[in-house]
Design a protein around this motif. Sequence first.
Motif, PDB file in Angstrom:
ATOM      1  N   LYS A   1       0.770  -1.130   0.072  1.00  0.00           N
ATOM      2  CA  LYS A   1       0.096  -0.240   0.017  1.00  0.00           C
ATOM      3  C   LYS A   1       0.974   1.165  -0.062  1.00  0.00           C
ATOM      4  CE  LYS A   1      -3.426   0.559   2.509  1.00  0.00           C
ATOM      5  NZ  LYS A   1      -4.617   0.506   3.672  1.00  0.00           N
ATOM      6  N   SER A   2       1.930   1.385   0.718  1.00  0.00           N
ATOM      7  CA  SER A   2       2.705   2.270   0.839  1.00  0.00           C
ATOM      8  C   SER A   2       3.448   2.665  -0.617  1.00  0.00           C
ATOM      9  CB  SER A   2       4.019   2.279   1.863  1.00  0.00           C
ATOM     10  OG  SER A   2       4.912   3.271   1.938  1.00  0.00           O
ATOM     11  N   GLY A   3       4.140   1.546  -1.143  1.00  0.00           N
ATOM     12  CA  GLY A   3       4.492   1.527  -2.404  1.00  0.00           C
ATOM     13  C   GLY A   3       3.707   2.158  -3.591  1.00  0.00           C
ATOM     14  N   ARG A   4       2.370   1.690  -3.558  1.00  0.00           N
ATOM     15  CA  ARG A   4       1.384   2.188  -4.442  1.00  0.00           C
ATOM     16  C   ARG A   4       1.283   3.766  -4.367  1.00  0.00           C
ATOM     17  NH1 ARG A   4      -0.402  -1.561  -8.522  1.00  0.00           N
ATOM     18  NH2 ARG A   4      -1.918  -0.006  -8.940  1.00  0.00           N
ATOM     19  N   ARG A   5       1.373   4.101  -3.041  1.00  0.00           N
ATOM     20  CA  ARG A   5       1.114   5.693  -2.928  1.00  0.00           C
ATOM     21  C   ARG A   5       2.414   6.394  -3.233  1.00  0.00           C
ATOM     22  NH1 ARG A   5      -1.325   4.036   1.785  1.00  0.00           N
ATOM     23  NH2 ARG A   5       0.421   4.166   3.171  1.00  0.00           N
ATOM     24  N   GLU A   6       3.505   5.675  -3.431  1.00  0.00           N
ATOM     25  CA  GLU A   6       4.729   6.142  -3.805  1.00  0.00           C
ATOM     26  C   GLU A   6       4.782   6.046  -5.446  1.00  0.00           C
ATOM     27  OE1 GLU A   6       8.061   4.281  -2.482  1.00  0.00           O
ATOM     28  OE2 GLU A   6       7.612   4.489  -0.375  1.00  0.00           O
ATOM     29  N   GLU A   7       4.225   5.208  -5.843  1.00  0.00           N
ATOM     30  CA  GLU A   7       3.892   5.092  -7.368  1.00  0.00           C
ATOM     31  C   GLU A   7       3.288   6.385  -8.012  1.00  0.00           C
ATOM     32  OE1 GLU A   7       2.605   1.569  -9.389  1.00  0.00           O
ATOM     33  OE2 GLU A   7       3.972   0.150  -8.241  1.00  0.00           O
ATOM     34  N   ASP A   8       2.085   6.820  -7.058  1.00  0.00           N
ATOM     35  CA  ASP A   8       1.243   7.963  -7.459  1.00  0.00           C
ATOM     36  C   ASP A   8       2.123   9.189  -7.602  1.00  0.00           C
ATOM     37  OD1 ASP A   8      -0.930   5.984  -7.890  1.00  0.00           O
ATOM     38  OD2 ASP A   8      -1.747   6.517  -6.080  1.00  0.00           O
ATOM     39  N   GLU A   9       3.000   9.145  -6.799  1.00  0.00           N
ATOM     40  CA  GLU A   9       3.827  10.661  -6.604  1.00  0.00           C
ATOM     41  C   GLU A   9       5.176  10.317  -7.707  1.00  0.00           C
ATOM     42  OE1 GLU A   9       2.882  12.878  -5.027  1.00  0.00           O
ATOM     43  OE2 GLU A   9       1.097  11.828  -4.465  1.00  0.00           O
ATOM     44  N   ASP A  10       5.343   9.390  -8.150  1.00  0.00           N
ATOM     45  CA  ASP A  10       6.718   9.067  -9.305  1.00  0.00           C
ATOM     46  C   ASP A  10       6.404  10.166 -10.612  1.00  0.00           C
ATOM     47  OD1 ASP A  10       8.075   7.890 -11.375  1.00  0.00           O
ATOM     48  OD2 ASP A  10       9.123   7.007  -9.629  1.00  0.00           O
ATOM     49  N   PHE A  11       6.993  10.758 -10.790  1.00  0.00           N
ATOM     50  CA  PHE A  11       7.075  11.808 -11.995  1.00  0.00           C
ATOM     51  C   PHE A  11       6.972  10.981 -13.314  1.00  0.00           C
ATOM     52  CE2 PHE A  11       8.982  13.958 -15.338  1.00  0.00           C
ATOM     53  CZ  PHE A  11       7.957  14.945 -15.709  1.00  0.00           C
ATOM     54  N   TYR A  12       7.964  10.059 -13.397  1.00  0.00           N
ATOM     55  CA  TYR A  12       8.141   9.112 -14.592  1.00  0.00           C
ATOM     56  C   TYR A  12       6.813   8.262 -15.082  1.00  0.00           C
ATOM     57  CZ  TYR A  12      10.145   6.058 -18.444  1.00  0.00           C
ATOM     58  OH  TYR A  12      10.293   5.681 -19.491  1.00  0.00           O
ATOM     59  N   LEU A  13       6.745   7.620 -13.869  1.00  0.00           N
ATOM     60  CA  LEU A  13       5.248   6.736 -13.884  1.00  0.00           C
ATOM     61  C   LEU A  13       3.981   7.819 -14.517  1.00  0.00           C
ATOM     62  CD1 LEU A  13       5.618   4.141 -11.281  1.00  0.00           C
ATOM     63  CD2 LEU A  13       5.986   3.984 -13.487  1.00  0.00           C
ATOM     64  N   ARG A  14       3.918   8.667 -13.876  1.00  0.00           N
ATOM     65  CA  ARG A  14       2.782   9.665 -14.369  1.00  0.00           C
ATOM     66  C   ARG A  14       2.883  10.079 -15.659  1.00  0.00           C
ATOM     67  NH1 ARG A  14       2.204  14.122  -9.538  1.00  0.00           N
ATOM     68  NH2 ARG A  14       4.134  14.845 -10.545  1.00  0.00           N
ATOM     69  N   LYS A  15       3.790  10.251 -15.952  1.00  0.00           N
ATOM     70  CA  LYS A  15       4.196  10.787 -17.201  1.00  0.00           C
ATOM     71  C   LYS A  15       3.842   9.649 -18.325  1.00  0.00           C
ATOM     72  CE  LYS A  15       6.989  13.369 -20.716  1.00  0.00           C
ATOM     73  NZ  LYS A  15       7.796  14.522 -20.653  1.00  0.00           N
ATOM     74  N   LEU A  16       4.372   8.376 -18.031  1.00  0.00           N
ATOM     75  CA  LEU A  16       4.308   6.960 -18.663  1.00  0.00           C
ATOM     76  C   LEU A  16       2.758   6.730 -18.786  1.00  0.00           C
ATOM     77  CD1 LEU A  16       5.474   4.689 -20.135  1.00  0.00           C
ATOM     78  CD2 LEU A  16       5.555   3.518 -17.764  1.00  0.00           C
TER      79      LEU A  16
END
Length: 89
Positions: A66-81
């Motif tokens: 759950k914590s990691g999924r929240r970090e994914e939401d904040e990751d600039f590269y993943l948001r752009k992808l």
Amino acid sequence: MKQQKFWKVILRYGHVGQFNEVSVARYLAFPAHFSIMDVYDHAKEMPGVKEKGVMGAKQVSFAEFKSGRREEDEDFYLRKLKTFNPRTA
């Protein structure tokens, strides 16, 4: 709720080999019967992941997932992808 295992998988995106790659931790949930090789096989087929792009995988707790999924939401590269390929979500 179905039985699941949670995994942290380190994936390489970008121009691997040209020193323009980005390593990103992804947190994934799979059925409990999946082995680490099943996770690896699924992860290497994810959109944007380069050939030989799975750097590692390990099973994690639900809290870390759950914590990691929240970090994914904040990751600039993943948001752009995800804006280029909504299936990545």
